[in-house]
Scaffold this active site. Structure first.
Site, PDB file in Angstrom:
ATOM      1  N   GLU A  89      -3.506  -2.258  10.022  1.00 19.64           N
ATOM      2  CA  GLU A  89      -2.414  -2.062   9.072  1.00 19.64           C
ATOM      3  C   GLU A  89      -1.223  -3.003   9.312  1.00 19.64           C
ATOM      4  O   GLU A  89      -0.129  -2.571   9.702  1.00 19.64           O
ATOM      5  CB  GLU A  89      -1.958  -0.606   9.089  1.00 19.64           C
ATOM      6  CG  GLU A  89      -3.027   0.334   8.570  1.00 19.64           C
ATOM      7  CD  GLU A  89      -2.571   1.790   8.465  1.00 19.64           C
ATOM      8  OE1 GLU A  89      -1.421   2.093   8.843  1.00 19.64           O
ATOM      9  OE2 GLU A  89      -3.388   2.609   8.007  1.00 19.64           O
ATOM     10  N   GLU A 104     -10.963   3.423   7.951  1.00 22.37           N
ATOM     11  CA  GLU A 104     -10.140   4.566   8.353  1.00 22.37           C
ATOM     12  C   GLU A 104      -9.847   5.473   7.171  1.00 22.37           C
ATOM     13  O   GLU A 104      -9.541   5.012   6.072  1.00 22.37           O
ATOM     14  CB  GLU A 104      -8.820   4.106   8.980  1.00 22.37           C
ATOM     15  CG  GLU A 104      -8.005   5.257   9.559  1.00 22.37           C
ATOM     16  CD  GLU A 104      -6.706   4.798  10.202  1.00 22.37           C
ATOM     17  OE1 GLU A 104      -6.726   3.784  10.928  1.00 22.37           O
ATOM     18  OE2 GLU A 104      -5.671   5.441   9.971  1.00 22.37           O
TER      19      GLU A 104
END
Length: 536
Positions: free
Chosen positions: A273, A378
Protein backbone atom coordinates in the site's frame (compact mmCIF):
# COMPACT_ATOMS: atom_id res chain seq x y z
CA UNK A 1 -49.82 -35.91 18.42
CA UNK A 2 -49.67 -34.38 14.93
CA UNK A 3 -47.74 -31.42 16.31
CA UNK A 4 -45.25 -33.77 18.04
CA UNK A 5 -44.70 -35.61 14.75
CA UNK A 6 -44.17 -32.32 12.92
CA UNK A 7 -41.63 -31.17 15.49
CA UNK A 8 -39.84 -34.53 15.26
CA UNK A 9 -39.78 -34.29 11.45
CA UNK A 10 -38.45 -30.74 11.54
CA UNK A 11 -35.73 -31.81 13.97
CA UNK A 12 -34.73 -34.72 11.76
CA UNK A 13 -34.60 -32.52 8.68
CA UNK A 14 -32.56 -29.88 10.49
CA UNK A 15 -30.06 -32.55 11.60
CA UNK A 16 -29.81 -33.93 8.08
CA UNK A 17 -29.12 -30.60 6.42
CA UNK A 18 -26.25 -29.56 8.71
CA UNK A 19 -23.58 -31.23 6.57
CA UNK A 20 -22.91 -34.13 4.23
CA UNK A 21 -19.56 -34.97 5.87
CA UNK A 22 -18.25 -37.29 8.59
CA UNK A 23 -17.62 -34.42 10.98
CA UNK A 24 -20.32 -31.81 10.37
CA UNK A 25 -20.34 -28.24 11.65
CA UNK A 26 -21.06 -27.83 15.37
CA UNK A 27 -23.34 -24.89 14.77
CA UNK A 28 -23.77 -22.13 17.34
CA UNK A 29 -26.43 -19.46 16.84
CA UNK A 30 -25.74 -15.99 18.24
CA UNK A 31 -29.13 -14.60 17.23
CA UNK A 32 -30.00 -12.18 14.44
CA UNK A 33 -29.19 -15.00 11.98
CA UNK A 34 -25.51 -15.00 13.00
CA UNK A 35 -24.02 -18.49 13.12
CA UNK A 36 -20.53 -19.98 13.51
CA UNK A 37 -19.07 -23.48 13.55
CA UNK A 38 -17.37 -24.18 16.88
CA UNK A 39 -14.14 -26.16 17.26
CA UNK A 40 -12.70 -27.27 20.59
CA UNK A 41 -10.11 -29.73 21.88
CA UNK A 42 -12.22 -32.77 20.99
CA UNK A 43 -14.16 -31.79 17.88
CA UNK A 44 -13.90 -29.78 14.66
CA UNK A 45 -15.80 -30.09 11.38
CA UNK A 46 -13.97 -31.50 8.35
CA UNK A 47 -14.44 -31.78 4.60
CA UNK A 48 -12.22 -34.48 3.12
CA UNK A 49 -11.34 -35.34 -0.47
CA UNK A 50 -12.30 -39.00 -0.18
CA UNK A 51 -15.89 -37.93 0.41
CA UNK A 52 -15.95 -36.04 -2.90
CA UNK A 53 -15.91 -39.03 -5.28
CA UNK A 54 -18.49 -39.05 -8.08
CA UNK A 55 -19.17 -41.21 -11.14
CA UNK A 56 -18.94 -39.79 -14.66
CA UNK A 57 -22.72 -39.61 -15.08
CA UNK A 58 -23.08 -37.76 -11.77
CA UNK A 59 -22.52 -34.28 -10.42
CA UNK A 60 -22.02 -33.12 -6.85
CA UNK A 61 -23.44 -30.00 -5.25
CA UNK A 62 -22.10 -28.56 -2.01
CA UNK A 63 -24.15 -25.83 -0.38
CA UNK A 64 -23.67 -23.46 2.56
CA UNK A 65 -26.49 -21.14 3.56
CA UNK A 66 -27.46 -18.39 5.94
CA UNK A 67 -29.94 -20.71 7.64
CA UNK A 68 -27.17 -23.08 8.74
CA UNK A 69 -26.01 -25.41 5.96
CA UNK A 70 -22.24 -25.89 5.73
CA UNK A 71 -20.91 -27.80 2.71
CA UNK A 72 -24.16 -29.76 2.48
CA UNK A 73 -23.46 -32.45 -0.14
CA UNK A 74 -25.86 -33.95 -2.65
CA UNK A 75 -25.18 -36.27 -5.61
CA UNK A 76 -27.31 -35.83 -8.73
CA UNK A 77 -27.39 -37.44 -12.18
CA UNK A 78 -27.24 -35.64 -15.49
CA UNK A 79 -30.54 -35.24 -17.30
CA UNK A 80 -31.04 -34.89 -21.04
CA UNK A 81 -33.63 -32.20 -20.40
CA UNK A 82 -33.86 -28.96 -18.53
CA UNK A 83 -36.19 -29.75 -15.67
CA UNK A 84 -37.12 -28.28 -12.35
CA UNK A 85 -35.24 -30.14 -9.64
CA UNK A 86 -37.18 -31.97 -6.99
CA UNK A 87 -37.61 -30.67 -3.49
CA UNK A 88 -34.59 -30.94 -1.23
CA UNK A 89 -34.83 -31.37 2.51
CA UNK A 90 -34.38 -27.65 2.80
CA UNK A 91 -37.25 -26.85 0.41
CA UNK A 92 -39.46 -29.39 2.21
CA UNK A 93 -38.64 -27.52 5.41
CA UNK A 94 -39.69 -24.28 3.70
CA UNK A 95 -42.95 -25.90 2.57
CA UNK A 96 -43.70 -27.15 6.08
CA UNK A 97 -43.15 -23.65 7.40
CA UNK A 98 -45.39 -22.20 4.72
CA UNK A 99 -42.69 -20.27 2.80
CA UNK A 100 -42.11 -22.39 -0.30
CA UNK A 101 -41.30 -19.94 -3.10
CA UNK A 102 -38.70 -20.53 -5.82
CA UNK A 103 -37.48 -19.14 -9.12
CA UNK A 104 -35.70 -20.76 -12.07
CA UNK A 105 -32.17 -19.97 -13.21
CA UNK A 106 -30.69 -21.38 -16.43
CA UNK A 107 -26.92 -21.30 -17.01
CA UNK A 108 -24.85 -22.49 -19.97
CA UNK A 109 -21.24 -23.72 -19.92
CA UNK A 110 -18.89 -23.29 -22.88
CA UNK A 111 -15.71 -25.29 -22.28
CA UNK A 112 -14.08 -24.15 -25.53
CA UNK A 113 -13.70 -20.53 -24.37
CA UNK A 114 -10.68 -20.39 -22.05
CA UNK A 115 -9.36 -17.46 -20.03
CA UNK A 116 -6.69 -17.18 -17.29
CA UNK A 117 -5.09 -19.96 -15.28
CA UNK A 118 -5.59 -19.95 -11.52
CA UNK A 119 -2.66 -19.48 -9.12
CA UNK A 120 -4.46 -20.12 -5.83
CA UNK A 121 -6.23 -18.82 -2.73
CA UNK A 122 -5.36 -18.30 0.92
CA UNK A 123 -4.53 -15.89 3.74
CA UNK A 124 -1.60 -14.34 5.61
CA UNK A 125 0.91 -15.58 8.18
CA UNK A 126 0.91 -12.43 10.30
CA UNK A 127 2.30 -12.02 13.81
CA UNK A 128 -1.28 -11.69 15.08
CA UNK A 129 -2.26 -14.97 13.44
CA UNK A 130 0.72 -16.76 14.98
CA UNK A 131 0.02 -15.29 18.43
CA UNK A 132 -3.60 -16.45 18.32
CA UNK A 133 -2.83 -19.91 17.00
CA UNK A 134 -0.16 -20.46 19.67
CA UNK A 135 -2.56 -19.25 22.38
CA UNK A 136 -4.44 -22.55 21.93
CA UNK A 137 -3.47 -26.01 23.15
CA UNK A 138 -1.40 -28.15 20.78
CA UNK A 139 -4.38 -30.25 19.66
CA UNK A 140 -6.38 -27.15 18.79
CA UNK A 141 -3.42 -25.51 17.06
CA UNK A 142 -3.30 -28.58 14.85
CA UNK A 143 -7.06 -28.45 14.24
CA UNK A 144 -6.94 -24.79 13.24
CA UNK A 145 -4.04 -25.22 10.83
CA UNK A 146 -5.57 -28.40 9.39
CA UNK A 147 -8.83 -26.51 8.85
CA UNK A 148 -6.96 -24.25 6.46
CA UNK A 149 -4.24 -26.43 4.95
CA UNK A 150 -4.92 -30.17 5.15
CA UNK A 151 -7.13 -32.29 2.91
CA UNK A 152 -9.60 -32.34 5.81
CA UNK A 153 -9.89 -28.55 5.48
CA UNK A 154 -10.29 -26.00 2.71
CA UNK A 155 -6.71 -26.48 1.42
CA UNK A 156 -5.21 -23.00 1.11
CA UNK A 157 -2.35 -23.06 -1.38
CA UNK A 158 -1.31 -19.39 -1.66
CA UNK A 159 -0.32 -17.33 1.39
CA UNK A 160 1.19 -13.96 2.20
CA UNK A 161 4.17 -13.31 4.46
CA UNK A 162 5.04 -9.83 5.79
CA UNK A 163 8.63 -8.64 5.57
CA UNK A 164 9.17 -7.58 9.23
CA UNK A 165 6.33 -5.93 11.15
CA UNK A 166 2.82 -4.80 10.17
CA UNK A 167 -0.08 -3.18 11.98
CA UNK A 168 -0.94 -6.74 13.10
CA UNK A 169 2.18 -7.00 15.23
CA UNK A 170 2.37 -6.07 18.91
CA UNK A 171 4.86 -3.29 18.12
CA UNK A 172 6.46 -1.76 15.03
CA UNK A 173 9.82 -3.24 14.05
CA UNK A 174 12.18 -3.89 11.14
CA UNK A 175 15.21 -6.17 10.70
CA UNK A 176 17.72 -3.35 11.20
CA UNK A 177 16.27 -0.83 13.62
CA UNK A 178 19.71 0.04 15.08
CA UNK A 179 18.18 2.71 17.36
CA UNK A 180 17.16 4.45 14.12
CA UNK A 181 20.81 5.12 13.28
CA UNK A 182 21.94 4.61 9.66
CA UNK A 183 23.39 1.21 8.79
CA UNK A 184 23.70 1.28 4.96
CA UNK A 185 25.79 -1.92 4.86
CA UNK A 186 23.15 -3.74 6.94
CA UNK A 187 25.70 -4.99 9.46
CA UNK A 188 22.97 -5.22 12.12
CA UNK A 189 20.43 -7.07 9.95
CA UNK A 190 18.72 -10.03 11.61
CA UNK A 191 15.31 -11.64 11.57
CA UNK A 192 13.04 -10.68 14.47
CA UNK A 193 11.83 -13.01 17.20
CA UNK A 194 8.40 -12.78 15.58
CA UNK A 195 9.71 -14.46 12.42
CA UNK A 196 11.29 -17.27 14.42
CA UNK A 197 8.28 -17.82 16.69
CA UNK A 198 5.10 -16.77 14.86
CA UNK A 199 5.70 -16.82 11.12
CA UNK A 200 8.30 -19.38 10.02
CA UNK A 201 7.07 -22.18 12.35
CA UNK A 202 3.47 -21.68 11.21
CA UNK A 203 4.53 -21.78 7.56
CA UNK A 204 6.51 -25.00 8.06
CA UNK A 205 3.64 -26.65 9.95
CA UNK A 206 1.18 -25.68 7.22
CA UNK A 207 3.47 -27.01 4.50
CA UNK A 208 3.97 -30.29 6.34
CA UNK A 209 0.24 -31.02 6.45
CA UNK A 210 -0.64 -29.81 2.96
CA UNK A 211 -0.87 -32.07 -0.07
CA UNK A 212 -0.66 -28.98 -2.23
CA UNK A 213 2.34 -26.76 -2.85
CA UNK A 214 1.79 -23.58 -0.82
CA UNK A 215 3.15 -20.63 -2.77
CA UNK A 216 4.26 -17.69 -0.61
CA UNK A 217 3.94 -14.02 -1.51
CA UNK A 218 5.96 -11.52 0.56
CA UNK A 219 5.57 -7.78 1.02
CA UNK A 220 7.32 -5.11 3.05
CA UNK A 221 5.24 -2.54 4.94
CA UNK A 222 8.11 -0.30 6.01
CA UNK A 223 11.90 -0.35 5.77
CA UNK A 224 13.97 0.62 8.83
CA UNK A 225 13.07 4.20 9.86
CA UNK A 226 16.57 5.49 9.16
CA UNK A 227 16.00 4.82 5.45
CA UNK A 228 12.91 7.06 5.40
CA UNK A 229 12.38 10.80 5.13
CA UNK A 230 10.41 11.00 8.39
CA UNK A 231 12.61 8.57 10.38
CA UNK A 232 9.51 6.72 11.58
CA UNK A 233 7.56 3.53 10.81
CA UNK A 234 4.33 5.30 9.85
CA UNK A 235 3.09 8.61 8.51
CA UNK A 236 3.95 10.64 5.42
CA UNK A 237 7.29 9.30 4.21
CA UNK A 238 9.40 8.31 1.24
CA UNK A 239 12.59 6.30 0.80
CA UNK A 240 15.69 8.50 0.90
CA UNK A 241 17.44 8.25 -2.50
CA UNK A 242 20.78 7.45 -0.84
CA UNK A 243 19.21 4.24 0.50
CA UNK A 244 17.66 2.94 -2.71
CA UNK A 245 20.48 0.40 -3.00
CA UNK A 246 20.40 -0.52 0.71
CA UNK A 247 16.66 -1.15 0.66
CA UNK A 248 16.95 -3.51 -2.33
CA UNK A 249 19.69 -5.40 -0.46
CA UNK A 250 17.52 -5.40 2.67
CA UNK A 251 14.76 -7.26 0.77
CA UNK A 252 17.30 -9.74 -0.60
CA UNK A 253 18.61 -10.39 2.93
CA UNK A 254 15.06 -11.25 3.98
CA UNK A 255 14.88 -13.78 1.15
CA UNK A 256 18.28 -15.17 2.18
CA UNK A 257 17.31 -15.63 5.82
CA UNK A 258 13.96 -17.22 5.07
CA UNK A 259 15.63 -19.56 2.62
CA UNK A 260 18.06 -20.60 5.37
CA UNK A 261 14.99 -21.53 7.41
CA UNK A 262 13.65 -23.71 4.56
CA UNK A 263 11.06 -21.17 3.44
CA UNK A 264 11.12 -20.19 -0.23
CA UNK A 265 9.31 -17.06 -1.36
CA UNK A 266 7.53 -17.49 -4.69
CA UNK A 267 6.80 -13.79 -5.29
CA UNK A 268 7.43 -10.46 -3.59
CA UNK A 269 5.77 -7.12 -4.12
CA UNK A 270 7.39 -3.71 -4.45
CA UNK A 271 5.77 -2.71 -1.14
CA UNK A 272 2.47 -2.82 0.70
CA UNK A 273 0.00 0.00 0.00
CA UNK A 274 2.34 2.79 -1.18
CA UNK A 275 -0.61 5.21 -1.05
CA UNK A 276 -0.73 4.90 2.75
CA UNK A 277 2.66 6.59 3.01
CA UNK A 278 1.50 9.42 0.75
CA UNK A 279 -2.03 9.84 2.14
CA UNK A 280 -1.54 8.53 5.70
CA UNK A 281 -5.20 8.08 6.60
CA UNK A 282 -4.32 5.09 8.77
CA UNK A 283 -1.18 5.40 10.84
CA UNK A 284 0.58 2.06 10.64
CA UNK A 285 3.76 0.71 9.06
CA UNK A 286 4.06 2.20 5.59
CA UNK A 287 6.32 3.68 2.94
CA UNK A 288 5.12 6.19 0.39
CA UNK A 289 5.92 5.71 -3.27
CA UNK A 290 4.93 7.64 -6.38
CA UNK A 291 4.63 5.74 -9.67
CA UNK A 292 7.82 7.48 -10.82
CA UNK A 293 9.74 6.57 -7.68
CA UNK A 294 8.73 2.91 -7.61
CA UNK A 295 9.43 2.53 -11.33
CA UNK A 296 12.95 3.90 -10.97
CA UNK A 297 13.74 1.91 -7.81
CA UNK A 298 12.46 -1.32 -9.39
CA UNK A 299 14.23 -0.73 -12.70
CA UNK A 300 17.62 0.41 -11.39
CA UNK A 301 17.94 -1.34 -8.01
CA UNK A 302 15.46 -3.96 -6.86
CA UNK A 303 14.78 -5.63 -10.21
CA UNK A 304 18.40 -6.05 -11.38
CA UNK A 305 19.61 -7.13 -7.92
CA UNK A 306 16.89 -9.75 -7.57
CA UNK A 307 17.40 -11.09 -11.09
CA UNK A 308 21.16 -11.46 -10.57
CA UNK A 309 20.78 -13.12 -7.17
CA UNK A 310 20.20 -16.73 -6.12
CA UNK A 311 16.52 -15.74 -5.82
CA UNK A 312 16.17 -15.01 -9.53
CA UNK A 313 13.12 -17.29 -9.75
CA UNK A 314 11.21 -15.11 -7.28
CA UNK A 315 8.59 -13.07 -9.12
CA UNK A 316 8.03 -9.33 -8.66
CA UNK A 317 4.53 -7.94 -8.13
CA UNK A 318 3.89 -4.24 -8.68
CA UNK A 319 1.44 -1.94 -6.89
CA UNK A 320 -0.03 -3.99 -3.94
CA UNK A 321 -2.73 -1.39 -3.31
CA UNK A 322 -6.42 -0.59 -3.84
CA UNK A 323 -8.49 -0.96 -7.01
CA UNK A 324 -9.25 2.75 -6.50
CA UNK A 325 -5.91 3.71 -8.10
CA UNK A 326 -6.19 1.50 -11.20
CA UNK A 327 -5.30 1.43 -14.01
CA UNK A 328 -3.80 4.91 -14.02
CA UNK A 329 -1.22 4.16 -11.30
CA UNK A 330 0.32 1.38 -13.41
CA UNK A 331 0.05 3.50 -16.55
CA UNK A 332 2.02 6.30 -14.87
CA UNK A 333 4.61 3.85 -13.61
CA UNK A 334 5.16 2.49 -17.12
CA UNK A 335 5.18 5.98 -18.60
CA UNK A 336 7.87 6.97 -16.10
CA UNK A 337 10.12 4.07 -17.12
CA UNK A 338 8.87 1.47 -19.58
CA UNK A 339 11.75 -0.84 -18.67
CA UNK A 340 9.92 -1.60 -15.43
CA UNK A 341 7.83 -4.06 -17.47
CA UNK A 342 11.00 -6.13 -17.95
CA UNK A 343 11.11 -6.78 -14.20
CA UNK A 344 7.53 -7.03 -12.96
CA UNK A 345 5.70 -10.31 -13.49
CA UNK A 346 2.33 -9.44 -12.06
CA UNK A 347 0.19 -6.80 -10.39
CA UNK A 348 -1.00 -7.17 -6.78
CA UNK A 349 -4.33 -5.63 -5.74
CA UNK A 350 -6.23 -5.13 -2.46
CA UNK A 351 -9.98 -5.45 -2.11
CA UNK A 352 -10.87 -2.72 0.39
CA UNK A 353 -12.78 -0.30 -1.87
CA UNK A 354 -13.98 -2.79 -4.48
CA UNK A 355 -17.63 -2.23 -3.58
CA UNK A 356 -17.33 1.39 -4.77
CA UNK A 357 -15.18 0.83 -7.89
CA UNK A 358 -16.32 -1.09 -10.98
CA UNK A 359 -14.45 -4.23 -11.98
CA UNK A 360 -14.02 -2.59 -15.40
CA UNK A 361 -10.74 -1.13 -14.11
CA UNK A 362 -9.44 -4.67 -13.56
CA UNK A 363 -10.52 -5.72 -17.04
CA UNK A 364 -8.86 -2.63 -18.48
CA UNK A 365 -5.69 -3.41 -16.54
CA UNK A 366 -5.62 -6.89 -18.09
CA UNK A 367 -6.28 -5.46 -21.52
CA UNK A 368 -3.42 -2.95 -21.16
CA UNK A 369 -0.93 -5.48 -19.71
CA UNK A 370 -2.08 -8.96 -20.80
CA UNK A 371 1.29 -10.58 -20.03
CA UNK A 372 1.15 -9.56 -16.34
CA UNK A 373 -0.98 -11.77 -14.11
CA UNK A 374 -3.36 -10.11 -11.64
CA UNK A 375 -3.47 -11.26 -8.01
CA UNK A 376 -5.53 -10.11 -5.04
CA UNK A 377 -3.18 -10.12 -2.04
CA UNK A 378 -5.22 -8.73 0.87
CA UNK A 379 -8.80 -8.55 2.12
CA UNK A 380 -10.47 -8.09 5.50
CA UNK A 381 -13.72 -6.73 6.86
CA UNK A 382 -14.46 -4.25 9.59
CA UNK A 383 -11.71 -1.93 8.35
CA UNK A 384 -13.98 1.06 7.63
CA UNK A 385 -14.49 3.64 10.41
CA UNK A 386 -18.26 3.15 10.30
CA UNK A 387 -18.12 -0.66 10.48
CA UNK A 388 -18.26 -2.95 13.48
CA UNK A 389 -14.76 -4.41 13.77
CA UNK A 390 -15.78 -8.00 14.56
CA UNK A 391 -19.24 -9.25 13.68
CA UNK A 392 -19.33 -12.83 14.91
CA UNK A 393 -21.25 -15.09 12.53
CA UNK A 394 -22.04 -12.43 9.91
CA UNK A 395 -23.41 -14.09 6.77
CA UNK A 396 -23.25 -10.76 4.93
CA UNK A 397 -19.48 -10.65 5.33
CA UNK A 398 -19.20 -14.12 3.84
CA UNK A 399 -21.39 -13.02 0.94
CA UNK A 400 -19.23 -9.97 0.33
CA UNK A 401 -16.11 -12.14 0.19
CA UNK A 402 -17.48 -14.73 -2.23
CA UNK A 403 -19.11 -12.11 -4.45
CA UNK A 404 -15.78 -10.29 -4.71
CA UNK A 405 -13.85 -13.49 -5.49
CA UNK A 406 -16.31 -14.45 -8.25
CA UNK A 407 -16.33 -10.94 -9.70
CA UNK A 408 -12.55 -10.74 -9.82
CA UNK A 409 -12.04 -14.22 -11.25
CA UNK A 410 -14.42 -13.18 -14.02
CA UNK A 411 -12.25 -10.08 -14.55
CA UNK A 412 -9.02 -12.06 -15.19
CA UNK A 413 -7.69 -12.21 -11.60
CA UNK A 414 -5.68 -15.40 -10.97
CA UNK A 415 -5.99 -15.70 -7.19
CA UNK A 416 -7.31 -14.09 -4.01
CA UNK A 417 -5.93 -13.87 -0.48
CA UNK A 418 -7.56 -12.96 2.80
CA UNK A 419 -5.58 -11.17 5.52
CA UNK A 420 -4.98 -12.65 9.02
CA UNK A 421 -5.49 -16.42 9.29
CA UNK A 422 -6.78 -15.99 12.85
CA UNK A 423 -7.56 -13.12 15.23
CA UNK A 424 -8.94 -12.85 18.73
CA UNK A 425 -12.53 -11.88 19.49
CA UNK A 426 -11.60 -8.19 19.48
CA UNK A 427 -9.98 -8.45 16.05
CA UNK A 428 -6.35 -8.24 17.11
CA UNK A 429 -3.74 -7.97 18.41
CA UNK A 430 -2.70 -4.87 16.50
CA UNK A 431 -0.32 -2.23 17.81
CA UNK A 432 -2.04 0.39 15.64
CA UNK A 433 -5.48 -0.57 17.03
CA UNK A 434 -6.51 -1.33 13.47
CA UNK A 435 -8.93 -4.11 14.52
CA UNK A 436 -10.67 -6.12 11.80
CA UNK A 437 -12.58 -9.38 11.36
CA UNK A 438 -11.18 -12.77 10.35
CA UNK A 439 -12.54 -16.05 8.93
CA UNK A 440 -11.39 -17.76 12.14
CA UNK A 441 -11.66 -16.12 15.55
CA UNK A 442 -9.87 -17.55 18.59
CA UNK A 443 -11.33 -17.63 22.08
CA UNK A 444 -8.24 -18.84 23.95
CA UNK A 445 -9.71 -18.49 27.44
CA UNK A 446 -12.75 -20.53 26.41
CA UNK A 447 -10.66 -23.17 24.63
CA UNK A 448 -12.51 -22.65 21.34
CA UNK A 449 -12.16 -21.16 17.90
CA UNK A 450 -14.95 -20.17 15.54
CA UNK A 451 -15.21 -20.68 11.80
CA UNK A 452 -17.21 -17.81 10.41
CA UNK A 453 -19.23 -17.65 7.16
CA UNK A 454 -16.18 -15.96 5.59
CA UNK A 455 -14.24 -19.20 6.11
CA UNK A 456 -16.83 -21.21 4.18
CA UNK A 457 -17.17 -18.53 1.49
CA UNK A 458 -13.46 -18.84 0.68
CA UNK A 459 -13.63 -22.62 1.12
CA UNK A 460 -16.24 -22.99 -1.59
CA UNK A 461 -13.56 -21.76 -3.98
CA UNK A 462 -10.19 -22.88 -2.66
CA UNK A 463 -11.21 -26.44 -1.71
CA UNK A 464 -12.37 -27.30 -5.22
CA UNK A 465 -10.54 -25.04 -7.68
CA UNK A 466 -7.05 -26.42 -8.27
CA UNK A 467 -3.92 -24.52 -9.23
CA UNK A 468 -3.62 -24.17 -13.03
CA UNK A 469 -7.37 -24.58 -13.48
CA UNK A 470 -8.56 -22.58 -16.49
CA UNK A 471 -11.52 -20.27 -16.21
CA UNK A 472 -14.15 -20.97 -18.86
CA UNK A 473 -17.26 -19.25 -20.10
CA UNK A 474 -20.46 -19.44 -18.09
CA UNK A 475 -23.46 -17.37 -19.07
CA UNK A 476 -25.00 -15.44 -17.66
CA UNK A 477 -22.28 -14.95 -15.04
CA UNK A 478 -23.87 -12.00 -13.27
CA UNK A 479 -27.47 -11.17 -12.50
CA UNK A 480 -29.11 -9.03 -9.86
CA UNK A 481 -28.89 -11.64 -7.11
CA UNK A 482 -26.81 -14.40 -8.71
CA UNK A 483 -23.10 -14.47 -9.55
CA UNK A 484 -21.24 -17.46 -10.98
CA UNK A 485 -17.83 -18.46 -12.25
CA UNK A 486 -16.58 -21.72 -13.76
CA UNK A 487 -13.22 -23.42 -14.27
CA UNK A 488 -11.84 -26.68 -15.60
CA UNK A 489 -9.28 -28.25 -13.26
CA UNK A 490 -6.14 -29.95 -14.62
CA UNK A 491 -7.81 -33.34 -13.98
CA UNK A 492 -10.71 -32.34 -16.31
CA UNK A 493 -13.18 -31.72 -13.50
CA UNK A 494 -15.61 -28.89 -14.06
CA UNK A 495 -16.08 -26.65 -11.02
CA UNK A 496 -18.81 -24.01 -10.84
CA UNK A 497 -19.15 -21.60 -7.92
CA UNK A 498 -22.44 -19.74 -7.47
CA UNK A 499 -23.72 -17.28 -4.90
CA UNK A 500 -27.44 -16.63 -4.40
CA UNK A 501 -27.80 -13.31 -2.57
CA UNK A 502 -31.57 -13.32 -2.93
CA UNK A 503 -34.14 -14.20 -0.32
CA UNK A 504 -35.81 -16.74 -2.62
CA UNK A 505 -34.72 -20.31 -3.40
CA UNK A 506 -33.65 -20.89 -7.02
CA UNK A 507 -34.28 -23.89 -9.25
CA UNK A 508 -31.03 -24.15 -11.20
CA UNK A 509 -30.44 -25.88 -14.55
CA UNK A 510 -26.92 -25.86 -15.99
CA UNK A 511 -26.24 -27.14 -19.50
CA UNK A 512 -22.86 -28.88 -19.85
CA UNK A 513 -21.57 -29.84 -23.34
CA UNK A 514 -21.66 -33.60 -24.08
CA UNK A 515 -23.06 -34.26 -20.61
CA UNK A 516 -26.55 -32.80 -20.43
CA UNK A 517 -28.29 -30.84 -17.70
CA UNK A 518 -27.47 -30.51 -14.02
CA UNK A 519 -30.71 -29.73 -12.17
CA UNK A 520 -30.73 -28.82 -8.48
CA UNK A 521 -32.09 -26.42 -5.86
CA UNK A 522 -30.11 -23.43 -4.61
CA UNK A 523 -31.40 -22.18 -1.24
CA UNK A 524 -31.93 -18.51 -0.51
CA UNK A 525 -28.84 -16.65 0.72
CA UNK A 526 -26.44 -19.45 -0.12
CA UNK A 527 -23.06 -20.39 -1.60
CA UNK A 528 -22.78 -23.42 -3.87
CA UNK A 529 -19.99 -25.38 -5.54
CA UNK A 530 -20.94 -27.81 -8.29
CA UNK A 531 -18.45 -30.44 -9.47
CA UNK A 532 -18.56 -32.96 -12.32
CA UNK A 533 -16.14 -34.94 -14.49
CA UNK A 534 -15.89 -33.71 -18.08
CA UNK A 535 -14.22 -36.91 -19.29
CA UNK A 536 -16.40 -39.04 -21.57
Amino acid sequence: MAMICLIFLLGALTAKITSGYTHPCALRDYGDERKVCVCNATYCDTITRKENTIDRDEFMTLVSSKDGLRFQKNIGKFSQNETKPGATSNSVLSWLLGSSTSETLILTINTTVRYQKIVGFGGAFTDAAGINILSLGKEMQEMLLRSYFSDEGIEYNLCRVPVSGTDFSTHPYSYDDNNRLPDPLLKNFSLAKEDLKYKIPMILRAQSMSKRNIKLVAASWSPPPWMKTNNDFSGLSFLKPEYYDSYAKYILRFLDEYNKNNVTIWAISTGNEPSNGVLPVKHFNSLGWTPLGIANWTTHYFGPQLRSSTHNQTLILAFDDQRLFLPWWIDLMVKANRRVLDFIDGIAIHWYWDMFISDNVIKELHQNYPSKFLLYTEASQGDKPWEKKVELGSWERGEAYLADIIENLNAWVTGWMDWNLALDEQGGPTWAKNYVDSPILVNASGGEFYKQPMFYAIGHVTKFIERDAERIEISPSDQTEIQATAVVNPDARLVIVIINKGNVEKNVSIQVPRKGWMNFNLPARSFATIVCDLKD
